[in-house]
Scaffold this active site. Structure first.
Site, mmCIF file in Angstrom:
data_model
loop_
_atom_site.group_PDB
_atom_site.id
_atom_site.type_symbol
_atom_site.label_atom_id
_atom_site.label_comp_id
_atom_site.label_asym_id
_atom_site.label_seq_id
_atom_site.Cartn_x
_atom_site.Cartn_y
_atom_site.Cartn_z
ATOM 1 N N ARG A 65 0.986 -1.426 -0.229
ATOM 2 C CA ARG A 65 -0.042 0.227 -0.339
ATOM 3 C C ARG A 65 0.907 1.451 -0.225
ATOM 4 N NH1 ARG A 65 -3.741 2.454 -1.939
ATOM 5 N NH2 ARG A 65 -5.111 3.338 -0.716
ATOM 6 N N HIS B 102 -0.153 -0.409 -9.769
ATOM 7 C CA HIS B 102 -0.974 -1.306 -8.660
ATOM 8 C C HIS B 102 -1.447 -2.557 -10.177
ATOM 9 C CE1 HIS B 102 -3.451 -1.462 -5.197
ATOM 10 N NE2 HIS B 102 -3.520 -2.525 -5.206
ATOM 11 N N ASP C 133 4.656 -0.988 -6.519
ATOM 12 C CA ASP C 133 3.479 -1.231 -7.552
ATOM 13 C C ASP C 133 2.560 -0.911 -6.551
ATOM 14 O OD1 ASP C 133 1.757 -2.847 -8.796
ATOM 15 O OD2 ASP C 133 1.259 -4.338 -7.812
ATOM 16 N N GLU D 45 -2.248 6.859 -6.169
ATOM 17 C CA GLU D 45 -1.902 6.862 -6.865
ATOM 18 C C GLU D 45 -3.376 6.936 -7.890
ATOM 19 O OE1 GLU D 45 -1.208 2.813 -5.823
ATOM 20 O OE2 GLU D 45 -3.841 1.871 -6.200
HETATM 21 P P1 NAD Z 1 -3.045 -11.040 5.376
HETATM 22 O O1 NAD Z 1 -4.078 -10.112 6.317
HETATM 23 O O2 NAD Z 1 -2.573 -12.250 5.557
HETATM 24 O O3 NAD Z 1 -1.765 -10.154 6.420
HETATM 25 C C1 NAD Z 1 -1.305 -9.294 6.824
HETATM 26 C C2 NAD Z 1 0.164 -9.326 7.813
HETATM 27 O O4 NAD Z 1 0.804 -8.644 8.556
HETATM 28 C C3 NAD Z 1 -0.718 -10.129 9.045
HETATM 29 O O5 NAD Z 1 -0.082 -11.179 9.704
HETATM 30 C C4 NAD Z 1 -0.346 -8.614 10.194
HETATM 31 O O6 NAD Z 1 -0.290 -9.578 11.510
HETATM 32 C C5 NAD Z 1 0.605 -7.967 9.943
HETATM 33 N N1 NAD Z 1 0.431 -6.712 10.427
HETATM 34 C C6 NAD Z 1 -0.202 -5.848 10.195
HETATM 35 N N2 NAD Z 1 -0.031 -4.280 10.954
HETATM 36 C C7 NAD Z 1 1.490 -4.481 10.623
HETATM 37 C C8 NAD Z 1 2.786 -3.680 11.120
HETATM 38 N N3 NAD Z 1 2.315 -2.807 11.637
HETATM 39 N N4 NAD Z 1 3.874 -4.679 10.642
HETATM 40 C C9 NAD Z 1 4.269 -5.058 10.038
HETATM 41 N N5 NAD Z 1 3.179 -6.436 10.148
HETATM 42 C C10 NAD Z 1 2.041 -5.473 10.606
HETATM 43 O O7 NAD Z 1 -2.438 -9.512 3.665
HETATM 44 P P2 NAD Z 1 -1.840 -10.533 2.803
HETATM 45 O O8 NAD Z 1 -3.390 -11.140 1.876
HETATM 46 O O9 NAD Z 1 -0.823 -11.252 2.870
HETATM 47 O O10 NAD Z 1 -2.014 -9.367 1.963
HETATM 48 C C11 NAD Z 1 -1.276 -8.291 2.482
HETATM 49 C C12 NAD Z 1 -0.684 -6.520 2.077
HETATM 50 O O11 NAD Z 1 -0.941 -6.499 0.685
HETATM 51 C C13 NAD Z 1 -2.316 -5.948 1.728
HETATM 52 O O12 NAD Z 1 -2.479 -5.144 2.589
HETATM 53 C C14 NAD Z 1 -2.113 -5.086 0.749
HETATM 54 O O13 NAD Z 1 -2.657 -4.030 1.133
HETATM 55 C C15 NAD Z 1 -1.571 -5.708 0.272
HETATM 56 N N6 NAD Z 1 -2.066 -6.246 -1.481
HETATM 57 C C16 NAD Z 1 -1.129 -5.379 -2.250
HETATM 58 C C17 NAD Z 1 -2.385 -5.544 -3.505
HETATM 59 C C18 NAD Z 1 -1.663 -4.836 -5.397
HETATM 60 O O14 NAD Z 1 -2.154 -6.014 -5.599
HETATM 61 N N7 NAD Z 1 -0.237 -4.764 -5.393
HETATM 62 C C19 NAD Z 1 -3.321 -7.195 -3.946
HETATM 63 C C20 NAD Z 1 -3.509 -7.523 -2.782
HETATM 64 C C21 NAD Z 1 -3.023 -7.591 -1.598
#
Ligand code: NAD
Length: 338
Positions: A234, A295, A258, A263
């Protein structure tokens, strides 16, 4: 159910039409982004289907509710663009797609890392121009590096799994350590220790008030000189201005993005004939050691299939039962866009 599908792109139409063969919802694909000025297009529809950059603020939601819309079906995981309190006070249900393909995002993360390291973006242009010089294309082995993974949920764990294959040492930081990552050999460490000891740092945590600008000037100051930084999570996890300073000083050796904190008005649109008005983004785009994608980490066939299937199932569940297991409510909400 009768669905107004906002911000529709050709790929949305393709995957939703395919998935809808087993649901038979009445889907109307509309090009405009949903905001308070376009909400009137939802007249006569019971549900709207929206994406990350549609603006569902209080005004938009009030208008939708007046028009009889009862459901906001997000075709994404994040919901930071929805005023959940406004939706709840007007009895409009909000549902999302919590997971669609963590592989897509994990693999794109690795694509950015390898492209930056081996300067694939520069080599591609050179060879097309008949320039076969290697000067300036020197890379480094990924094998043996220490990679810091911030956030070890679904995507972070897959990144660790892939990096294991390269022979990397993994430092991990997450308030809730994931036993799967420990069994993959990752060592959980305090954030500062991860920042100080990693050659590559990759972000896989959600955006919350706590993680806003997690990577700022102070965090960059703790990192190794020449660090590689990747953000596929993000945009606002990273302070873009601090990162520009880090690139200019050489603190950051390579940057792969990404996502970008501003954005919203640019990504997913073809602006190639226009002047980019965002000077911070324009500056970031000038560095030879920076790769930015718009993205697209989620953008695979498998992910789009899963998104379409789950979104239409959410709507069908709501239509049949008035409930939906992927409902998002204000009390449980965190800022977690994707
Ligand atoms: P998830 O919920 O499975 O995992 C997120 C992890 O981050 C959790 O284990 C949580 O405990 C941890 N976390 C929370 N706050 C934190 C902090 N301050 N420091 C460190 N760790 C922390 O989520 P996911 O499915 O693995 O997705 C992760 C991120 O990827 C999403 O939040 C989303 O923003 C991003 N994402 C991006 C795209 C893209 O197209 N670029 C697509 C999907 C998801």
């Amino acid at each position: 159910m009768k669905i107004a599908f906002f911000n529709a792109k050709p790929y949305d139409r393709r995957f939703f039409e395919e998935a809808n063969q087993s649901f038979e919802h009445e889907v109307h694909f509309l090009e405009p982004r949903l905001d308070e000025t376009t909400a009137g297009l939802a007249q006569g529809f019971e549900a709207v289907c929206v994406f990350v950059n549609d603006v569902l603020n209080e005004k938009t939601i009030s208008r939708l509710a007046e028009l009889g819309v009862r459901m906001i079906a997000l075709r994404c995981a994040g919901y930071n663009n929805v005023d959940l309190a406004a939706a709840s006070s007007r009895d409009v249900l909000v549902a999302r797609v919590p997971a669609y393909s963590p592989y897509a995002v994990a693999e794109h993360t690795i694509a950015l890392l390898l492209a930056l390291n081996r300067k694939v973006h520069r080599a591609y242009n050179r060879v097309r121009d008949g320039n076969f010089s290697l000067d300036g294309l020197l890379g480094f082995d990924i094998n043996g590096l220490t990679v810091g993974v911030i956030g070890t949920g679904k995507i972070g764990a897959l990144v660790i799994r892939i990096l294991n294959g390269f022979g990397c040492s993994i430092l991990a930081y997450d308030p809730y350590p994931n036993p799967e990552c420990v069994s993959l050999g990752a060592t959980y460490a305090p954030l500062d220790s991860l920042l100080e000891n990693s050659d590559v740092i990759t972000l896989h945590c959600p955006l919350t008030p706590d993680s806003y600008h997690l990577i700022d000037a102070a965090a960059l100051g703790k990192m190794k000189d020449g660090v590689t930084l990747i953000n596929t999570s993000r945009g606002a996890l990273v302070d873009s201005r601090a990162v520009i300073a880090g690139l200019k000083s050489g603190k950051i050796g390579h940057l792969g993005l990404d996502v970008y904190e501003e954005e919203g008005d640019m990504f997913f649109e073809d602006l190639s004939g226009r002047v980019i008005q965002d000077d911070v983004f324009a500056r970031l785009n000038t560095f030879p050691n920076v790769i930015i994608t718009g993205h697209q980490a989620f953008f695979t066939r498998e992910a789009l299939r899963n998104i379409a299937q789950t979104t239409l199932q959410n709507i069908a569940d709501f239509e049949k039962t008035g409930k939906c297991s992927n409902r998002v409510e204000a009390a449980t909400a965190i800022v977690n866009p994707s």
